[in-house]
Scaffold this motif. Structure first.
Motif, PDB file in Angstrom:
ATOM      1  N   TYR A  49       0.826  -1.206   0.000  1.00 12.38           N
ATOM      2  CA  TYR A  49       0.000   0.000   0.000  1.00 12.38           C
ATOM      3  C   TYR A  49       0.865   1.264   0.000  1.00 12.38           C
ATOM      4  O   TYR A  49       0.504   2.275  -0.601  1.00 12.38           O
ATOM      5  N   GLN A  50       2.011   1.192   0.669  1.00 14.85           N
ATOM      6  CA  GLN A  50       2.916   2.340   0.665  1.00 14.85           C
ATOM      7  C   GLN A  50       3.400   2.620  -0.756  1.00 14.85           C
ATOM      8  O   GLN A  50       3.516   3.789  -1.154  1.00 14.85           O
ATOM      9  N   GLU A  51       3.641   1.561  -1.527  1.00 15.98           N
ATOM     10  CA  GLU A  51       4.026   1.738  -2.927  1.00 15.98           C
ATOM     11  C   GLU A  51       2.899   2.358  -3.740  1.00 15.98           C
ATOM     12  O   GLU A  51       3.147   3.017  -4.760  1.00 15.98           O
ATOM     13  N   LEU A  52       1.659   2.150  -3.285  1.00 15.35           N
ATOM     14  CA  LEU A  52       0.502   2.746  -3.961  1.00 15.35           C
ATOM     15  C   LEU A  52       0.186   4.141  -3.429  1.00 15.35           C
ATOM     16  O   LEU A  52      -0.796   4.759  -3.832  1.00 15.35           O
ATOM     17  N   GLY A  53       1.027   4.612  -2.481  1.00 19.24           N
ATOM     18  CA  GLY A  53       0.858   5.959  -1.939  1.00 19.24           C
ATOM     19  C   GLY A  53      -0.073   6.058  -0.749  1.00 19.24           C
ATOM     20  O   GLY A  53      -0.532   7.158  -0.418  1.00 19.24           O
ATOM     21  N   GLN A  54      -0.350   4.919  -0.101  1.00 19.54           N
ATOM     22  CA  GLN A  54      -1.249   4.928   1.046  1.00 19.54           C
ATOM     23  C   GLN A  54      -0.534   4.434   2.297  1.00 19.54           C
ATOM     24  O   GLN A  54       0.146   3.410   2.266  1.00 19.54           O
ATOM     25  N   THR A  55      -0.694   5.168   3.398  1.00 21.69           N
ATOM     26  CA  THR A  55      -0.137   4.754   4.690  1.00 21.69           C
ATOM     27  C   THR A  55      -1.250   4.778   5.739  1.00 21.69           C
ATOM     28  O   THR A  55      -2.275   5.449   5.551  1.00 21.69           O
ATOM     29  N   PHE A  56      -1.025   4.063   6.830  1.00 24.71           N
ATOM     30  CA  PHE A  56      -2.049   3.927   7.861  1.00 24.71           C
ATOM     31  C   PHE A  56      -1.425   4.072   9.243  1.00 24.71           C
ATOM     32  O   PHE A  56      -0.265   3.739   9.455  1.00 24.71           O
ATOM     33  N   ASP A  57      -2.238   4.574  10.181  1.00 25.89           N
ATOM     34  CA  ASP A  57      -1.764   4.758  11.552  1.00 25.89           C
ATOM     35  C   ASP A  57      -1.854   3.470  12.362  1.00 25.89           C
ATOM     36  O   ASP A  57      -1.012   3.196  13.204  1.00 25.89           O
ATOM     37  N   THR A  58      -2.911   2.702  12.114  1.00 27.03           N
ATOM     38  CA  THR A  58      -3.086   1.433  12.830  1.00 27.03           C
ATOM     39  C   THR A  58      -3.519   0.342  11.860  1.00 27.03           C
ATOM     40  O   THR A  58      -4.082   0.620  10.795  1.00 27.03           O
ATOM     41  N   ILE A  59      -3.272  -0.903  12.269  1.00 28.95           N
ATOM     42  CA  ILE A  59      -3.819  -2.046  11.536  1.00 28.95           C
ATOM     43  C   ILE A  59      -4.625  -2.873  12.529  1.00 28.95           C
ATOM     44  O   ILE A  59      -4.284  -2.955  13.709  1.00 28.95           O
ATOM     45  N   ALA A  60      -5.697  -3.452  12.024  1.00 34.82           N
ATOM     46  CA  ALA A  60      -6.452  -4.429  12.809  1.00 34.82           C
ATOM     47  C   ALA A  60      -6.353  -5.755  12.069  1.00 34.82           C
ATOM     48  O   ALA A  60      -6.812  -5.867  10.927  1.00 34.82           O
ATOM     49  N   LEU A  61      -5.707  -6.711  12.688  1.00 30.41           N
ATOM     50  CA  LEU A  61      -5.625  -8.052  12.113  1.00 30.41           C
ATOM     51  C   LEU A  61      -6.873  -8.808  12.544  1.00 30.41           C
ATOM     52  O   LEU A  61      -7.086  -9.053  13.734  1.00 30.41           O
ATOM     53  N   LEU A  62      -7.712  -9.136  11.568  1.00 24.64           N
ATOM     54  CA  LEU A  62      -8.995  -9.794  11.837  1.00 24.64           C
ATOM     55  C   LEU A  62      -9.005 -11.147  11.135  1.00 24.64           C
ATOM     56  O   LEU A  62      -9.195 -11.212   9.920  1.00 24.64           O
ATOM     57  N   GLN A  63      -8.828 -12.207  11.884  1.00 25.32           N
ATOM     58  CA  GLN A  63      -8.778 -13.527  11.268  1.00 25.32           C
ATOM     59  C   GLN A  63     -10.191 -13.977  10.891  1.00 25.32           C
ATOM     60  O   GLN A  63     -11.115 -13.893  11.710  1.00 25.32           O
ATOM     61  N   PRO A  64     -10.367 -14.486   9.676  1.00 22.97           N
ATOM     62  CA  PRO A  64     -11.704 -14.888   9.228  1.00 22.97           C
ATOM     63  C   PRO A  64     -12.243 -16.116   9.952  1.00 22.97           C
ATOM     64  O   PRO A  64     -13.419 -16.442   9.834  1.00 22.97           O
ATOM     65  N   THR A  65     -11.385 -16.781  10.711  1.00 23.28           N
ATOM     66  CA  THR A  65     -11.804 -17.969  11.457  1.00 23.28           C
ATOM     67  C   THR A  65     -12.511 -17.622  12.766  1.00 23.28           C
ATOM     68  O   THR A  65     -12.813 -18.504  13.561  1.00 23.28           O
ATOM     69  N   SER A  66     -12.755 -16.323  12.980  1.00 18.65           N
ATOM     70  CA  SER A  66     -13.481 -15.866  14.174  1.00 18.65           C
ATOM     71  C   SER A  66     -14.788 -15.192  13.743  1.00 18.65           C
ATOM     72  O   SER A  66     -14.943 -13.975  13.864  1.00 18.65           O
ATOM     73  N   PRO A  67     -15.744 -15.969  13.240  1.00 13.54           N
ATOM     74  CA  PRO A  67     -16.955 -15.371  12.670  1.00 13.54           C
ATOM     75  C   PRO A  67     -17.918 -14.780  13.683  1.00 13.54           C
ATOM     76  O   PRO A  67     -18.828 -14.029  13.312  1.00 13.54           O
TER      77      PRO A  67
END
Length: 234
Positions: free
Chosen positions: A92-110
């Protein structure tokens, strides 16, 4: 803050074939996490990291973004979730986008809800935290666990001090894998997310089901069916 949700959905699961897109009560497993992220209204980007064109089409159908596929290196059994997160952030940084936080959301927790995500971000803000990690109460106290010798003797299995009624034992918590909110700089600098300003977000056991086996899948379905019927009766 500008936040990104990263949902890791590698194909080729060995424990439960194609579990990330397996149909659960009418929807692919992946869809529940995408929808929770959308309804939480916390993210400027909801990205599904996958190595599969099929998974990508399903993710986009339910409202996620997949502008690029996961690399072969990150699709291997040896790649960690945080290595995958760093790859996504770098792309995303190569696409010109940066973020302050990430939320890792595993799909195995429906069963993780939009409210869980919102409350996690609320705690992050209130405590000025570097990371928020979801936990739930352990189903059984580790004080009642031990290893066994080859002859399976129970001699000394429990310490005398630990042989007490459950109500009198300390409450233990375990990671449930449903929610990891981390400031981007912590991930990129490869710092330990469990140290410094890291805080727990406790969740109920029924919302903490992590699907890895057929039994887990059946438990998640049973819980969903139970709550669905309860809503119909109200």
């Amino acid at each position: 803050m500008k936040n990104i949700a990263i949902i890791p959905a590698r194909s080729g699961s060995k424990g439960l074939k194609d579990k990330n897109i397996r149909i659960l009560n009418g929807k692919p497993l992946l869809a529940y996490t995408i929808e929770a992220a959308i309804h939480s209204k916390q993210f400027s980007c909801i990205h599904v990291s996958t190595d599969s064109e099929e998974y990508a089409k399903i993710a986009i159908q339910y409202g996620a973004e997949v502008p690029f596929l996961r690399s072969k290196e990150m699709a291997s059994d040896t790649a960690s979730s945080w290595d995958t997160v760093r790859e996504v952030l770098n792309c995303y940084q190569e696409l010109g986008q940066t973020f302050d936080t990430i939320a890792l959301l595993q799909p195995t927790s429906p069963l993780r809800t939009e409210e869980d995500i919102k409350k996690g971000y609320q705690i992050l803000k209130e405590k000025n935290a570097d990371s928020i990690i979801s936990v739930c109460e352990a189903e059984h106290s580790p004080l009642w666990c031990n290893t066994l010798p080859e002859d399976q003797s129970m001699n000394g299995f429990l310490k005398r001090s630990d042989n007490a009624p459950r109500q009198k034992l300390s409450v233990y918590y375990r990671l449930n894998g449903a929610l990891y909110i981390v400031k981007t700089k912590i991930i990129l600098e490869k710092k330990d997310i469990y140290q410094n300003r890291s805080y727990a977000y406790p969740m109920s056991q029924e919302r903490s089901v992590d699907i890895d086996t057929e039994l887990d899948f059946c438990i998640a379905k049973a819980i969903m069916d139970y709550y669905s019927k309860r809503e119909e009766l109200q």
